[in-house]
Design a protein around this motif. Structure first.
Motif, PDB file in Angstrom:
ATOM      1  N   THR A 170       0.844  -1.198   0.000  1.00 41.04           N
ATOM      2  CA  THR A 170       0.000   0.000   0.000  1.00 41.04           C
ATOM      3  C   THR A 170       0.883   1.254   0.000  1.00 41.04           C
ATOM      4  O   THR A 170       2.047   1.210   0.429  1.00 41.04           O
ATOM      5  CB  THR A 170      -0.904   0.036   1.245  1.00 41.04           C
ATOM      6  N   PRO A 171       0.335   2.395  -0.458  1.00 37.89           N
ATOM      7  CA  PRO A 171       1.090   3.651  -0.380  1.00 37.89           C
ATOM      8  C   PRO A 171       1.510   3.983   1.051  1.00 37.89           C
ATOM      9  O   PRO A 171       2.605   4.520   1.274  1.00 37.89           O
ATOM     10  CB  PRO A 171       0.096   4.684  -0.925  1.00 37.89           C
ATOM     11  N   GLU A 172       0.651   3.668   2.026  1.00 37.32           N
ATOM     12  CA  GLU A 172       0.970   3.943   3.425  1.00 37.32           C
ATOM     13  C   GLU A 172       2.176   3.125   3.883  1.00 37.32           C
ATOM     14  O   GLU A 172       3.060   3.638   4.592  1.00 37.32           O
ATOM     15  CB  GLU A 172      -0.240   3.639   4.311  1.00 37.32           C
ATOM     16  N   TYR A 173       2.227   1.848   3.461  1.00 39.36           N
ATOM     17  CA  TYR A 173       3.369   1.009   3.821  1.00 39.36           C
ATOM     18  C   TYR A 173       4.644   1.567   3.200  1.00 39.36           C
ATOM     19  O   TYR A 173       5.694   1.638   3.860  1.00 39.36           O
ATOM     20  CB  TYR A 173       3.143  -0.434   3.360  1.00 39.36           C
ATOM     21  N   VAL A 174       4.584   1.945   1.926  1.00 37.86           N
ATOM     22  CA  VAL A 174       5.761   2.467   1.233  1.00 37.86           C
ATOM     23  C   VAL A 174       6.233   3.771   1.872  1.00 37.86           C
ATOM     24  O   VAL A 174       7.437   4.012   2.034  1.00 37.86           O
ATOM     25  CB  VAL A 174       5.450   2.669  -0.269  1.00 37.86           C
ATOM     26  N   GLN A 231      -5.781  -9.670   1.509  1.00 31.91           N
ATOM     27  CA  GLN A 231      -6.449  -8.854   2.524  1.00 31.91           C
ATOM     28  C   GLN A 231      -5.448  -8.160   3.441  1.00 31.91           C
ATOM     29  O   GLN A 231      -5.601  -6.979   3.772  1.00 31.91           O
ATOM     30  CB  GLN A 231      -7.399  -9.730   3.349  1.00 31.91           C
ATOM     31  N   MET A 232      -4.404  -8.872   3.849  1.00 32.81           N
ATOM     32  CA  MET A 232      -3.423  -8.293   4.759  1.00 32.81           C
ATOM     33  C   MET A 232      -2.587  -7.214   4.086  1.00 32.81           C
ATOM     34  O   MET A 232      -2.255  -6.193   4.698  1.00 32.81           O
ATOM     35  CB  MET A 232      -2.537  -9.398   5.347  1.00 32.81           C
ATOM     36  N   VAL A 233      -2.247  -7.429   2.818  1.00 37.86           N
ATOM     37  CA  VAL A 233      -1.492  -6.408   2.085  1.00 37.86           C
ATOM     38  C   VAL A 233      -2.306  -5.123   1.982  1.00 37.86           C
ATOM     39  O   VAL A 233      -1.788  -4.018   2.183  1.00 37.86           O
ATOM     40  CB  VAL A 233      -1.101  -6.922   0.682  1.00 37.86           C
ATOM     41  N   LYS A 234      -3.585  -5.251   1.685  1.00 37.50           N
ATOM     42  CA  LYS A 234      -4.440  -4.073   1.540  1.00 37.50           C
ATOM     43  C   LYS A 234      -4.628  -3.338   2.868  1.00 37.50           C
ATOM     44  O   LYS A 234      -5.007  -2.172   2.886  1.00 37.50           O
ATOM     45  CB  LYS A 234      -5.796  -4.484   0.953  1.00 37.50           C
ATOM     46  N   GLN A 235      -4.356  -4.023   3.976  1.00 39.09           N
ATOM     47  CA  GLN A 235      -4.401  -3.378   5.285  1.00 39.09           C
ATOM     48  C   GLN A 235      -3.085  -2.676   5.626  1.00 39.09           C
ATOM     49  O   GLN A 235      -2.971  -2.045   6.671  1.00 39.09           O
ATOM     50  CB  GLN A 235      -4.700  -4.410   6.373  1.00 39.09           C
ATOM     51  N   GLY A 236      -2.084  -2.814   4.732  1.00 38.98           N
ATOM     52  CA  GLY A 236      -0.784  -2.198   4.989  1.00 38.98           C
ATOM     53  C   GLY A 236       0.095  -2.997   5.918  1.00 38.98           C
ATOM     54  O   GLY A 236       1.050  -2.471   6.502  1.00 38.98           O
ATOM     55  N   ALA A 237      -0.208  -4.320   6.069  1.00 37.61           N
ATOM     56  CA  ALA A 237       0.534  -5.150   7.014  1.00 37.61           C
ATOM     57  C   ALA A 237       1.903  -5.565   6.505  1.00 37.61           C
ATOM     58  O   ALA A 237       2.719  -6.077   7.280  1.00 37.61           O
ATOM     59  CB  ALA A 237      -0.277  -6.399   7.366  1.00 37.61           C
ATOM     60  N   GLY A 254      -4.518   3.395  -7.501  1.00 41.05           N
ATOM     61  CA  GLY A 254      -3.597   3.964  -6.530  1.00 41.05           C
ATOM     62  C   GLY A 254      -3.725   3.375  -5.146  1.00 41.05           C
ATOM     63  O   GLY A 254      -3.110   3.873  -4.195  1.00 41.05           O
ATOM     64  N   GLU A 255      -4.511   2.298  -4.994  1.00 37.04           N
ATOM     65  CA  GLU A 255      -4.692   1.683  -3.683  1.00 37.04           C
ATOM     66  C   GLU A 255      -3.512   0.783  -3.331  1.00 37.04           C
ATOM     67  O   GLU A 255      -3.256   0.508  -2.159  1.00 37.04           O
ATOM     68  CB  GLU A 255      -5.998   0.879  -3.668  1.00 37.04           C
ATOM     69  N   LEU A 256      -2.817   0.282  -4.348  1.00 31.37           N
ATOM     70  CA  LEU A 256      -1.608  -0.502  -4.163  1.00 31.37           C
ATOM     71  C   LEU A 256      -0.520   0.047  -5.081  1.00 31.37           C
ATOM     72  O   LEU A 256      -0.818   0.650  -6.120  1.00 31.37           O
ATOM     73  CB  LEU A 256      -1.839  -1.986  -4.478  1.00 31.37           C
ATOM     74  N   ILE A 257       0.730  -0.188  -4.712  1.00 29.99           N
ATOM     75  CA  ILE A 257       1.863   0.231  -5.524  1.00 29.99           C
ATOM     76  C   ILE A 257       2.599  -1.004  -6.019  1.00 29.99           C
ATOM     77  O   ILE A 257       2.864  -1.938  -5.246  1.00 29.99           O
ATOM     78  CB  ILE A 257       2.822   1.132  -4.701  1.00 29.99           C
ATOM     79  N   HIS A 258       2.903  -1.015  -7.322  1.00 28.32           N
ATOM     80  CA  HIS A 258       3.703  -2.091  -7.915  1.00 28.32           C
ATOM     81  C   HIS A 258       5.171  -1.788  -7.627  1.00 28.32           C
ATOM     82  O   HIS A 258       5.747  -0.859  -8.186  1.00 28.32           O
ATOM     83  CB  HIS A 258       3.433  -2.155  -9.422  1.00 28.32           C
ATOM     84  N   ILE A 259       5.768  -2.578  -6.745  1.00 26.00           N
ATOM     85  CA  ILE A 259       7.155  -2.368  -6.342  1.00 26.00           C
ATOM     86  C   ILE A 259       8.108  -2.911  -7.412  1.00 26.00           C
ATOM     87  O   ILE A 259       7.897  -4.005  -7.940  1.00 26.00           O
ATOM     88  CB  ILE A 259       7.446  -3.078  -4.996  1.00 26.00           C
ATOM     89  N   LEU A 260       9.137  -2.149  -7.741  1.00 21.62           N
ATOM     90  CA  LEU A 260      10.134  -2.551  -8.735  1.00 21.62           C
ATOM     91  C   LEU A 260       9.473  -3.063 -10.023  1.00 21.62           C
ATOM     92  O   LEU A 260       9.673  -4.215 -10.430  1.00 21.62           O
ATOM     93  CB  LEU A 260      11.062  -3.638  -8.155  1.00 21.62           C
ATOM     94  N   PRO A 261       8.694  -2.226 -10.694  1.00 24.22           N
ATOM     95  CA  PRO A 261       7.976  -2.684 -11.889  1.00 24.22           C
ATOM     96  C   PRO A 261       8.886  -3.074 -13.051  1.00 24.22           C
ATOM     97  O   PRO A 261       8.456  -3.791 -13.962  1.00 24.22           O
ATOM     98  CB  PRO A 261       7.107  -1.470 -12.259  1.00 24.22           C
TER      99      PRO A 261
END
Length: 302
Positions: A170-174, A231-237, A254-261
């Motif tokens: 998630t953007p918050e996690y990043v 579900q856990m990823v979307k919670q920012g876990a 924009g709810e999730l970010i693709h890391i190292l695309p």
């Protein structure tokens, strides 16, 4: 072999598919005691026990499983012969047993069951959503949908589509943990991995120049279900690897970010595996054709 023995084999196949003597009796239009007699005579003729029966359940013996495979083909051929004299759609009868991973089933199968039922109102559906690898023969599965990174070794399957595996968060996690710019920077992140142990897992990443990087990451959270991981990823876990078809919409929003695309993991295929060789029963083929059509309109690559 006389006709009586062939009929006993059809009775046996019906018992297995219906899951009980009573269900087979209803399907065949005979009494439960007659079903029991046919089954007993078949076991006497084969000189082996085919079904282990208790007060709560029944299960095929090893000999019963082997015989059922052949008797099921007889039953399917008999049903197909009968169905050739009937219309191809609304009059199809019988049951289709389907096994699919939870996330895939919830996204691509259950939303369309209503439409399928309207097209084939007399077909019964047994839908199991499960991320475990279940013995398809023991559970009488007609169609098993599986995500594979390699082509299945099964002789009978249909490829429904293909997908990439994405590293997502998630953007918050990043924002809290930083955005990795190189595979080596993935080592210090809180991983949610599809595994049953906390042992390190190897990841192979390849960029557009063909450079390959192998890293080992340890799970912060272990889970045996992609549904749970999603579900856990979307919670920012944490950060996780999920198939593109599950996360592309969230990435676009924009709810999730693709890391190292620019770095690629495994590519995989979605396959519909069935136990039928040359002759696919019309009831099963109807569902295969239906889901193939739906996959072409969904967010799946050819």
């Amino acid at each position: 072999m006389d006709s009586a023995q062939l009929y006993r084999m059809l009775v046996f196949a019906n018992v297995v598919e219906q899951g009980s003597l009573t269900g087979a009796a209803d399907e065949l239009g005979i009494s439960r005691s007659m079903v029991s007699q046919h089954l007993k005579k078949l076991e006497q003729r084969c000189e082996t026990q085919l079904i282990e029966r208790t007060t709560r359940k029944m299960a095929l013996t090893e000999d019963g499983q082997q015989l059922y495979h052949h008797c099921a083909e007889l039953l399917l051929l008999a049903k197909q012969a009968e169905e050739t004299t009937q219309p191809k759609s609304t009059e199809l009868r019988g049951r289709v047993s389907l096994l699919t991973p939870i996330c895939f089933g919830e996204q691509f199968i259950t939303p369309h069951i209503g439409e399928f039922r309207r097209q084939f109102p007399k077909l019964e559906i047994n839908l199991q959503l499960d991320d475990r690898r279940i013995n398809r023969l023991e559970n009488n599965v007609d169609i098993a949908i599986q995500n594979e990174t390699q082509q299945p070794t099964d002789t009978s399957f249909i490829k429904l589509g293909q997908f990439d595996e994405y590293i997502v968060a998630t953007p918050e996690y990043v924002q809290q943990h930083g955005s990795p710019l190189h595979p080596d920077m993935l080592l210090n992140h809180q991983w949610i991995l599809q595994t049953s142990t906390h042992l390190p897992q190897s990841l192979l990443l390849e960029n557009s120049y063909g450079d390959k990087f192998t890293i080992k990451v340890s799970p912060f959270i272990c889970c045996n279900s992609r549904h749970g991981i999603s579900q856990m990823v979307k919670q920012g876990a944490g950060i996780a690897i999920l198939p593109s078809y599950l996360v592309e919409n969230e990435i676009a929003k924009g709810e999730l970010i693709h890391i190292l695309p620019d770095y690629h993991l495994d590519k995989g295929g979605v396959y519909a595996i069935h136990p039928f060789d040359k002759v696919i029963p019309p009831r099963v083929k109807a569902f295969l054709d239906f889901i193939q059509t739906k996959m072409k309109t969904e967010n799946m690559k050819d």
